[in-house]
Design an enzyme around this catalytic site. Structure first.
Site, PDB file in Angstrom:
ATOM      1  N   HIS A   1     -32.060  47.272  55.376  1.00  0.00           N
ATOM      2  CA  HIS A   1     -30.875  47.092  54.330  1.00  0.00           C
ATOM      3  C   HIS A   1     -30.991  45.633  53.861  1.00  0.00           C
ATOM      4  O   HIS A   1     -31.026  44.645  54.508  1.00  0.00           O
ATOM      5  CB  HIS A   1     -29.530  47.296  54.769  1.00  0.00           C
ATOM      6  CG  HIS A   1     -29.321  48.895  55.258  1.00  0.00           C
ATOM      7  ND1 HIS A   1     -28.476  49.453  56.037  1.00  0.00           N
ATOM      8  CD2 HIS A   1     -29.673  49.952  54.372  1.00  0.00           C
ATOM      9  CE1 HIS A   1     -28.522  50.539  55.937  1.00  0.00           C
ATOM     10  NE2 HIS A   1     -29.116  51.048  54.926  1.00  0.00           N
TER      11      HIS A   1
ATOM     12  N   HIS B   1     -29.663  46.086  62.279  1.00  0.00           N
ATOM     13  CA  HIS B   1     -28.648  46.111  60.935  1.00  0.00           C
ATOM     14  C   HIS B   1     -27.930  44.762  61.221  1.00  0.00           C
ATOM     15  O   HIS B   1     -27.684  44.481  62.237  1.00  0.00           O
ATOM     16  CB  HIS B   1     -27.824  47.323  60.886  1.00  0.00           C
ATOM     17  CG  HIS B   1     -28.818  48.277  60.386  1.00  0.00           C
ATOM     18  ND1 HIS B   1     -28.999  48.866  59.031  1.00  0.00           N
ATOM     19  CD2 HIS B   1     -30.182  48.988  61.078  1.00  0.00           C
ATOM     20  CE1 HIS B   1     -29.819  49.858  59.175  1.00  0.00           C
ATOM     21  NE2 HIS B   1     -30.592  49.902  60.189  1.00  0.00           N
TER      22      HIS B   1
ATOM     23  N   GLU C   1     -28.779  42.451  54.688  1.00  0.00           N
ATOM     24  CA  GLU C   1     -28.594  42.124  56.140  1.00  0.00           C
ATOM     25  C   GLU C   1     -29.541  41.305  56.462  1.00  0.00           C
ATOM     26  O   GLU C   1     -30.465  41.346  57.505  1.00  0.00           O
ATOM     27  CB  GLU C   1     -28.581  43.792  56.641  1.00  0.00           C
ATOM     28  CG  GLU C   1     -27.369  44.567  56.294  1.00  0.00           C
ATOM     29  CD  GLU C   1     -27.548  46.030  56.678  1.00  0.00           C
ATOM     30  OE1 GLU C   1     -26.806  46.930  56.181  1.00  0.00           O
ATOM     31  OE2 GLU C   1     -28.310  46.312  57.878  1.00  0.00           O
TER      32      GLU C   1
ATOM     33  N   GLU D   1     -26.202  46.746  65.327  1.00  0.00           N
ATOM     34  CA  GLU D   1     -25.356  45.900  64.259  1.00  0.00           C
ATOM     35  C   GLU D   1     -25.126  44.579  64.732  1.00  0.00           C
ATOM     36  O   GLU D   1     -24.218  44.353  65.743  1.00  0.00           O
ATOM     37  CB  GLU D   1     -24.074  46.930  63.838  1.00  0.00           C
ATOM     38  CG  GLU D   1     -24.201  48.133  63.137  1.00  0.00           C
ATOM     39  CD  GLU D   1     -24.783  48.047  62.061  1.00  0.00           C
ATOM     40  OE1 GLU D   1     -24.951  46.973  61.304  1.00  0.00           O
ATOM     41  OE2 GLU D   1     -24.938  49.056  61.292  1.00  0.00           O
TER      42      GLU D   1
HETATM   43  C1  LIG Z   1     -27.003  53.301  61.767  1.00  0.00           C
HETATM   44  C2  LIG Z   1     -25.923  53.657  60.909  1.00  0.00           C
HETATM   45  C3  LIG Z   1     -24.939  54.567  61.833  1.00  0.00           C
HETATM   46  C4  LIG Z   1     -24.937  52.331  60.313  1.00  0.00           C
HETATM   47  C5  LIG Z   1     -25.488  51.608  59.289  1.00  0.00           C
HETATM   48  N1  LIG Z   1     -24.504  50.521  58.900  1.00  0.00           N
HETATM   49  S1  LIG Z   1     -24.877  49.494  57.869  1.00  0.00           S
HETATM   50  N2  LIG Z   1     -26.035  48.541  58.361  1.00  0.00           N
HETATM   51  O1  LIG Z   1     -25.668  50.190  56.660  1.00  0.00           O
HETATM   52  O2  LIG Z   1     -23.702  48.758  57.614  1.00  0.00           O
HETATM   53  C6  LIG Z   1     -25.812  52.558  58.128  1.00  0.00           C
HETATM   54  O3  LIG Z   1     -25.013  52.999  57.400  1.00  0.00           O
HETATM   55  O4  LIG Z   1     -27.061  52.767  57.632  1.00  0.00           O
HETATM   56 ZN   LIG Z   2     -27.818  48.601  57.500  1.00  0.00          ZN
END
Ligand SMILES: CC(C)C[C@H](NS(N)(=O)=O)C(=O)O
Ligand SMILES: [Zn+2]
Length: 324
Positions: free
Chosen positions: A69, A204, A72, A277
């Site tokens: 992403h 992330h 991030e 995260e």
């Molecule tokens: C790995 C998933 C469950 C969470 C992630 N959250 S993010 N990094 O996009 O905010 C996403 O939505 O891809």
């Molecule tokens: Zn992400």
């Protein structure tokens, strides 16, 4: 309002420079390779860290993925920190030396360079998430790379079919060139019919969580996940969370996703894997754009947790006392 892009974050050109610097300083244990190209033609880079780095030895392999992403950016700093930790520490820190000797470590420092560059190219951050691939019939570009993986793609209401959505899954699995390149790289690590990569972390931001598959269902145990396999993920997730203070949980406990890298790495390749995260815990901490003054603290915070994954990479099931 979004702040001005913070020069303390590592843009793509600078990242290439850092990679070249690390490899030049540690040529025996670090090597870079280009595993493919982004939509706009930027190299997708892999940094391999291991002794005898130019030889494919029969050792457990560990994969670290960063910046699926775009916004991030702290995850790219995490990659830079890991590259430096594992090379500068070699020969000095006995634990790091043993892990670099006995594992083959792959760091993909930025798998969405087009998105990352777009996000920091303006006079303020652009809050961009997806890649920069155009969508036919839409004025909204971008596929959400973390909804474009081929395992249970689009199965379960965990992504969008609308090109303007930030969770747009793309027109087909692996339609995003960046996902296709990384998936091909992982498939390429099957040697003699056996996947050499045993464990992985996809980095992330934000919320300070350690997540494990599956994301497409609330069920712990389901088709493709036995009780032992679930318990291995949970125990390893909890073991790492003790080290960095993140909250460990199944991915779907956050929300249901489909087409995520976690589900494909485990469901298709049987790689025990996690999403981190990173910092901050909430928007109050700066959301996707914390000041670059937190980079050193918040990347160093994950050192012990990452080393714990590397420890277990020879046999993740050992954490529940199984040989498997
Ligand atoms: C790995 C998933 C469950 C969470 C992630 N959250 S993010 N990094 O996009 O905010 C996403 O939505 O891809
Ligand atoms: Zn992400």
């Amino acid at each position: 309002p979004l702040a001005d892009p913070d020069p303390g974050y590592t843009g793509y050109a600078e990242l290439v420079g850092v990679i070249d610097e690390v490899v030049a300083a540690h040529p025996d244990i670090a090597a870079r390779s280009v595993i493919g190209r982004s939509h706009e033609g930027r190299d997708l880079l892999a940094v391999k860290i291991s002794d005898n780095v130019d030889v494919d030895e029969d050792q457990p392999e560990v994969l670290f993925v960063h910046a699926q992403h775009a916004r991030e950016h702290l995850t790219v700093e995490m990659a830079v920190h890991l590259m430096r930790l594992l090379t500068d520490g070699y020969g000095g820190d006995p634990r790091i030396t043993d892990l670099v000797d006995d594992r083959e470590i792959w760091i993909l420092p930025n798998v969405n360079p087009d998105g990352s560059e777009y996000d920091m190219a303006g006079s303020t951050w652009r809050n961009w998430r997806k890649n920069r691939q155009p969508n036919e019939g839409s004025s909204s570009p971008g596929t959400d790379l973390n909804r474009n993986w081929a395992y249970e793609w689009g199965c379960c209401g965990g992504s969008s079919g609308n090109p303007s959505s930030i969770t747009y899954r793309g027109p087909a699995p692996e339609s995003a060139p960046e996902v296709r390149v990384v998936a091909d790289f992982v498939r390429g690590r099957v040697v003699g019919g056996e996947q050499q990569i045993t464990t992985a972390i996809d980095f992330h931001t934000y919320s300070e969580l350690i997540l494990w598959p599956f994301g497409h269902t609330y069920d712990d145990v389901t088709n493709g996940m036995t009780r032992e396999e679930y318990d291995t993920h949970a125990a390893l997730g909890e073991h790492m969370a003790e080290a960095n203070g993140y909250t460990p949980q199944q991915s779907s406990d956050l929300y249901v996703t489909d087409g995520s890298i976690n589900d494909w790495l485990w469901g298709d390749q049987r790689i025990v894997n996690f999403t981190y995260e990173m910092y901050p815990r909430s928007a109050a901490g700066g959301g996707f754009y914390p000041p670059s003054s937190v980079i050193e603290r918040e990347t160093a915070r994950n050192e012990e947790a990452v080393l714990r994954l590397l420890d277990y990479a020879d046999c993740p099931y050992r954490i529940i006392g199984e040989e498997a």
